[in-house]
Structures are given as C-alpha cells and as structure tokens.
Scaffold this motif. Structure first.
Motif, PDB file in Angstrom:
ATOM      1  N   ARG A  35      14.671 -46.436 -64.532  1.00 22.00           N
ATOM      2  CA  ARG A  35      13.730 -45.389 -64.939  1.00 22.00           C
ATOM      3  C   ARG A  35      13.928 -44.141 -64.081  1.00 22.00           C
ATOM      4  O   ARG A  35      13.959 -43.019 -64.587  1.00 22.00           O
ATOM      5  CB  ARG A  35      12.297 -45.896 -64.815  1.00 22.00           C
ATOM      6  N   ALA A  36      14.113 -44.333 -62.769  1.00 22.53           N
ATOM      7  CA  ALA A  36      14.323 -43.205 -61.866  1.00 22.53           C
ATOM      8  C   ALA A  36      15.641 -42.498 -62.180  1.00 22.53           C
ATOM      9  O   ALA A  36      15.717 -41.259 -62.142  1.00 22.53           O
ATOM     10  CB  ALA A  36      14.309 -43.676 -60.423  1.00 22.53           C
ATOM     11  N   LEU A  37      16.675 -43.250 -62.495  1.00 23.33           N
ATOM     12  CA  LEU A  37      17.955 -42.649 -62.867  1.00 23.33           C
ATOM     13  C   LEU A  37      17.844 -41.855 -64.162  1.00 23.33           C
ATOM     14  O   LEU A  37      18.425 -40.779 -64.293  1.00 23.33           O
ATOM     15  CB  LEU A  37      19.032 -43.728 -62.983  1.00 23.33           C
ATOM     16  N   ASP A  38      17.094 -42.379 -65.132  1.00 25.70           N
ATOM     17  CA  ASP A  38      16.886 -41.661 -66.383  1.00 25.70           C
ATOM     18  C   ASP A  38      16.145 -40.348 -66.152  1.00 25.70           C
ATOM     19  O   ASP A  38      16.486 -39.317 -66.732  1.00 25.70           O
ATOM     20  CB  ASP A  38      16.110 -42.525 -67.377  1.00 25.70           C
ATOM     21  N   GLN A  39      15.134 -40.379 -65.281  1.00 25.57           N
ATOM     22  CA  GLN A  39      14.384 -39.166 -64.979  1.00 25.57           C
ATOM     23  C   GLN A  39      15.275 -38.139 -64.283  1.00 25.57           C
ATOM     24  O   GLN A  39      15.204 -36.941 -64.571  1.00 25.57           O
ATOM     25  CB  GLN A  39      13.169 -39.484 -64.122  1.00 25.57           C
ATOM     26  N   ALA A  40      16.123 -38.591 -63.377  1.00 25.22           N
ATOM     27  CA  ALA A  40      17.030 -37.683 -62.687  1.00 25.22           C
ATOM     28  C   ALA A  40      18.031 -37.071 -63.666  1.00 25.22           C
ATOM     29  O   ALA A  40      18.339 -35.877 -63.581  1.00 25.22           O
ATOM     30  CB  ALA A  40      17.766 -38.420 -61.572  1.00 25.22           C
ATOM     31  N   ALA A  41      18.522 -37.872 -64.591  1.00 20.56           N
ATOM     32  CA  ALA A  41      19.461 -37.356 -65.591  1.00 20.56           C
ATOM     33  C   ALA A  41      18.782 -36.318 -66.483  1.00 20.56           C
ATOM     34  O   ALA A  41      19.384 -35.286 -66.811  1.00 20.56           O
ATOM     35  CB  ALA A  41      20.007 -38.500 -66.436  1.00 20.56           C
ATOM     36  N   GLU A  42      17.537 -36.555 -66.860  1.00 26.91           N
ATOM     37  CA  GLU A  42      16.799 -35.579 -67.668  1.00 26.91           C
ATOM     38  C   GLU A  42      16.616 -34.274 -66.914  1.00 26.91           C
ATOM     39  O   GLU A  42      16.747 -33.192 -67.494  1.00 26.91           O
ATOM     40  CB  GLU A  42      15.436 -36.140 -68.063  1.00 26.91           C
ATOM     41  N   MET A  43      16.351 -34.359 -65.619  1.00 23.37           N
ATOM     42  CA  MET A  43      16.182 -33.147 -64.816  1.00 23.37           C
ATOM     43  C   MET A  43      17.485 -32.368 -64.731  1.00 23.37           C
ATOM     44  O   MET A  43      17.498 -31.138 -64.821  1.00 23.37           O
ATOM     45  CB  MET A  43      15.679 -33.497 -63.414  1.00 23.37           C
ATOM     46  N   LEU A  44      18.599 -33.078 -64.568  1.00 28.20           N
ATOM     47  CA  LEU A  44      19.895 -32.400 -64.501  1.00 28.20           C
ATOM     48  C   LEU A  44      20.265 -31.761 -65.828  1.00 28.20           C
ATOM     49  O   LEU A  44      20.818 -30.666 -65.872  1.00 28.20           O
ATOM     50  CB  LEU A  44      20.983 -33.381 -64.062  1.00 28.20           C
ATOM     51  N   GLU A  45      19.962 -32.443 -66.925  1.00 29.64           N
ATOM     52  CA  GLU A  45      20.268 -31.902 -68.243  1.00 29.64           C
ATOM     53  C   GLU A  45      19.401 -30.698 -68.575  1.00 29.64           C
ATOM     54  O   GLU A  45      19.814 -29.826 -69.341  1.00 29.64           O
ATOM     55  CB  GLU A  45      20.104 -32.981 -69.307  1.00 29.64           C
ATOM     56  N   ALA A  46      18.212 -30.620 -68.000  1.00 24.14           N
ATOM     57  CA  ALA A  46      17.305 -29.504 -68.281  1.00 24.14           C
ATOM     58  C   ALA A  46      17.703 -28.238 -67.530  1.00 24.14           C
ATOM     59  O   ALA A  46      17.247 -27.152 -67.873  1.00 24.14           O
ATOM     60  CB  ALA A  46      15.876 -29.898 -67.909  1.00 24.14           C
ATOM     61  N   ARG A  47      18.552 -28.383 -66.515  1.00 23.16           N
ATOM     62  CA  ARG A  47      18.978 -27.204 -65.754  1.00 23.16           C
ATOM     63  C   ARG A  47      19.880 -26.329 -66.609  1.00 23.16           C
ATOM     64  O   ARG A  47      20.689 -26.829 -67.400  1.00 23.16           O
ATOM     65  CB  ARG A  47      19.738 -27.636 -64.506  1.00 23.16           C
ATOM     66  N   PRO A  48      19.792 -25.020 -66.454  1.00 21.52           N
ATOM     67  CA  PRO A  48      20.669 -24.138 -67.229  1.00 21.52           C
ATOM     68  C   PRO A  48      22.115 -24.255 -66.756  1.00 21.52           C
ATOM     69  O   PRO A  48      22.380 -24.528 -65.583  1.00 21.52           O
ATOM     70  CB  PRO A  48      20.105 -22.741 -66.952  1.00 21.52           C
ATOM     71  N   GLU A  49      23.015 -24.043 -67.680  1.00 18.93           N
ATOM     72  CA  GLU A  49      24.440 -24.091 -67.350  1.00 18.93           C
ATOM     73  C   GLU A  49      24.793 -22.889 -66.477  1.00 18.93           C
ATOM     74  O   GLU A  49      24.302 -21.783 -66.704  1.00 18.93           O
ATOM     75  CB  GLU A  49      25.284 -24.049 -68.634  1.00 18.93           C
ATOM     76  N   PRO A  50      25.641 -23.091 -65.469  1.00 21.87           N
ATOM     77  CA  PRO A  50      26.033 -21.950 -64.630  1.00 21.87           C
ATOM     78  C   PRO A  50      26.932 -20.999 -65.419  1.00 21.87           C
ATOM     79  O   PRO A  50      27.733 -21.423 -66.253  1.00 21.87           O
ATOM     80  CB  PRO A  50      26.778 -22.587 -63.465  1.00 21.87           C
ATOM     81  N   THR A  51      26.779 -19.727 -65.150  1.00 21.08           N
ATOM     82  CA  THR A  51      27.636 -18.738 -65.813  1.00 21.08           C
ATOM     83  C   THR A  51      28.958 -18.654 -65.063  1.00 21.08           C
ATOM     84  O   THR A  51      29.109 -19.190 -63.963  1.00 21.08           O
ATOM     85  CB  THR A  51      26.942 -17.368 -65.816  1.00 21.08           C
ATOM     86  N   ALA A  52      29.918 -17.959 -65.625  1.00 17.60           N
ATOM     87  CA  ALA A  52      31.238 -17.841 -65.003  1.00 17.60           C
ATOM     88  C   ALA A  52      31.132 -17.132 -63.657  1.00 17.60           C
ATOM     89  O   ALA A  52      31.824 -17.477 -62.694  1.00 17.60           O
ATOM     90  CB  ALA A  52      32.192 -17.094 -65.928  1.00 17.60           C
ATOM     91  N   SER A  53      30.277 -16.101 -63.549  1.00 16.26           N
ATOM     92  CA  SER A  53      30.154 -15.386 -62.290  1.00 16.26           C
ATOM     93  C   SER A  53      29.521 -16.260 -61.215  1.00 16.26           C
ATOM     94  O   SER A  53      29.871 -16.189 -60.049  1.00 16.26           O
ATOM     95  CB  SER A  53      29.350 -14.100 -62.485  1.00 16.26           C
ATOM     96  N   THR A  54      28.566 -17.115 -61.602  1.00 15.97           N
ATOM     97  CA  THR A  54      27.923 -18.013 -60.635  1.00 15.97           C
ATOM     98  C   THR A  54      28.907 -19.061 -60.165  1.00 15.97           C
ATOM     99  O   THR A  54      28.940 -19.413 -58.990  1.00 15.97           O
ATOM    100  CB  THR A  54      26.685 -18.683 -61.283  1.00 15.97           C
ATOM    101  N   ALA A  55      29.736 -19.580 -61.073  1.00 21.41           N
ATOM    102  CA  ALA A  55      30.722 -20.588 -60.712  1.00 21.41           C
ATOM    103  C   ALA A  55      31.776 -20.001 -59.785  1.00 21.41           C
ATOM    104  O   ALA A  55      32.230 -20.664 -58.857  1.00 21.41           O
ATOM    105  CB  ALA A  55      31.363 -21.172 -61.966  1.00 21.41           C
ATOM    106  N   ALA A  56      32.156 -18.746 -59.996  1.00 21.46           N
ATOM    107  CA  ALA A  56      33.150 -18.106 -59.146  1.00 21.46           C
ATOM    108  C   ALA A  56      32.588 -17.877 -57.743  1.00 21.46           C
ATOM    109  O   ALA A  56      33.309 -17.994 -56.751  1.00 21.46           O
ATOM    110  CB  ALA A  56      33.589 -16.786 -59.756  1.00 21.46           C
ATOM    111  N   GLN A  57      31.301 -17.580 -57.629  1.00 20.68           N
ATOM    112  CA  GLN A  57      30.684 -17.366 -56.330  1.00 20.68           C
ATOM    113  C   GLN A  57      30.596 -18.674 -55.547  1.00 20.68           C
ATOM    114  O   GLN A  57      30.677 -18.675 -54.330  1.00 20.68           O
ATOM    115  CB  GLN A  57      29.287 -16.776 -56.489  1.00 20.68           C
TER     116      GLN A  57
END
Length: 59
Positions: A35-57
């Motif tokens: 259950r804790a792993l499922d909740q953590a996965a949901e939290m990670l999936e809810a995060r916005p995808e990093p943009t190219a400029s953020t990934a480069a930084q």
C-alpha cells in the motif's frame, strides 16, 4: 510516578492491539508495504514532467 507508568503501559498495550499486517502481498511484501509503495508511485506519477531546460540544469 505509578500513574505515569500505568498510562505508559496502557498506551503500549493499546498500540499492540492493531491488526497485524504480516500477510504477504504481491512481490513478497506485506500488504501495508504494498500500500505504501502504491501511494509513493501515485505521488511520483502526479509530479509534472521536467522540461528540457530543467533537465539540462540538473546535469
């Protein structure tokens, strides 16, 4: 002093009254861990995808 130790013992006994979660779930983990792993996965999936400029930084 006896009152404090009596309260402490009562709290510890009540804490032990919870339902145990030893039954293995998927992947050999307990149901609570799954259950804790499922909740953590949901939290990670809810995060916005990093943009190219953020990934480069980050590099």
């Amino acid at each position: 002093m006896f009152r404090l130790s009596g309260c402490l013992i009562a709290v510890l006994l009540l804490a032990a009254c919870g339902q145990p979660d030893p039954a293995p779930g998927p992947g050999g983990v307990t149901v609570g861990e799954a259950r804790a792993l499922d909740q953590a996965a949901e939290m990670l999936e809810a995060r916005p995808e990093p943009t190219a400029s953020t990934a480069a930084q980050a590099e």
